[in-house]
Motif scaffolding. Structure first.
Motif, PDB file in Angstrom:
ATOM      1  N   LYS A 207       3.910   2.367   7.003  1.00  0.00           N
ATOM      2  CA  LYS A 207       3.298   1.060   7.238  1.00  0.00           C
ATOM      3  C   LYS A 207       3.555   0.653   8.685  1.00  0.00           C
ATOM      4  O   LYS A 207       4.626   0.896   9.242  1.00  0.00           O
ATOM      5  CB  LYS A 207       3.898   0.018   6.310  1.00  0.00           C
ATOM      6  CG  LYS A 207       3.571   0.256   4.854  1.00  0.00           C
ATOM      7  CD  LYS A 207       4.208  -0.802   3.981  1.00  0.00           C
ATOM      8  CE  LYS A 207       3.900  -0.540   2.523  1.00  0.00           C
ATOM      9  NZ  LYS A 207       4.566  -1.498   1.637  1.00  0.00           N
ATOM     10  N   THR A 208       2.539   0.012   9.267  1.00  0.00           N
ATOM     11  CA  THR A 208       2.718  -0.471  10.637  1.00  0.00           C
ATOM     12  C   THR A 208       3.593  -1.708  10.592  1.00  0.00           C
ATOM     13  O   THR A 208       3.521  -2.507   9.663  1.00  0.00           O
ATOM     14  CB  THR A 208       1.369  -0.806  11.294  1.00  0.00           C
ATOM     15  OG1 THR A 208       0.692  -1.765  10.499  1.00  0.00           O
ATOM     16  CG2 THR A 208       0.507   0.431  11.454  1.00  0.00           C
ATOM     17  N   ARG A 209       4.430  -1.820  11.603  1.00  0.00           N
ATOM     18  CA  ARG A 209       5.294  -2.988  11.663  1.00  0.00           C
ATOM     19  C   ARG A 209       5.238  -3.573  13.064  1.00  0.00           C
ATOM     20  O   ARG A 209       4.917  -2.889  14.037  1.00  0.00           O
ATOM     21  CB  ARG A 209       6.723  -2.639  11.275  1.00  0.00           C
ATOM     22  CG  ARG A 209       7.389  -1.631  12.166  1.00  0.00           C
ATOM     23  CD  ARG A 209       8.778  -1.282  11.653  1.00  0.00           C
ATOM     24  NE  ARG A 209       9.415  -0.310  12.501  1.00  0.00           N
ATOM     25  CZ  ARG A 209      10.294  -0.606  13.463  1.00  0.00           C
ATOM     26  NH1 ARG A 209      10.633  -1.853  13.676  1.00  0.00           N
ATOM     27  NH2 ARG A 209      10.812   0.350  14.200  1.00  0.00           N
TER      28      ARG A 209
END
Length: 134
Positions: free
Chosen positions: A117-119
């Motif tokens: 997941k992009t953070r």
């Protein structure tokens, strides 16, 4: 101990450090005094100097000593065997076959592997610049 003496900023500090060297090794003390301290100790440098001449000059001298000491050696002796042509050729002697695309991969009941997941990264975000606005 030598660097402490070389970076001494006053003559008093230089003399104290030289006495410490003399207590450890009188031979080293005599060797250092053969070259005038004005060439290698900050205590004797001109106060108008704006760079760290001790480090610059001593690095040049040390590098020249290394070159002089290694002139009689074969450079290939200093290189590890893993960098030799024979080891390289052995490592890449096997043929690498290309893989088929994901269409031809075997299907399983397991879930697909997804990217992480992009953070949001810490710090201030960068400005998005419009391309071609110049």
């Amino acid at each position: 101990m030598f660097w402490k003496t070389a970076k001494s900023s006053t003559m008093e500090e230089f003399n104290v450090n030289m006495e410490e060297i003399k207590a450890i090794s009188p031979i080293a003390h005599e060797y250092l005094l053969k070259t005038k301290p004005r060439y290698w100790s900050m205590a004797f440098f001109c106060t108008l100097t704006t760079c760290d001449m001790v480090t610059n000059n001593l690095s040049v001298c040390f590098n020249s000593w290394i070159v002089e000491a290694s002139m009689n050696k074969n450079p290939e002796d200093a290189v590890d065997m893993c960098y030799s042509k024979s080891v390289y050729m052995e490592a890449y002697s096997h043929l690498l076959r290309p893989m088929n695309g994901s269409l031809y991969w075997p299907h399983t009941e397991l879930p697909d592997i997804l990217p992480p997941k992009t953070r949001r990264m810490p710090g201030r975000p960068k400005k998005s610049k419009k391309k071609g606005a110049r």
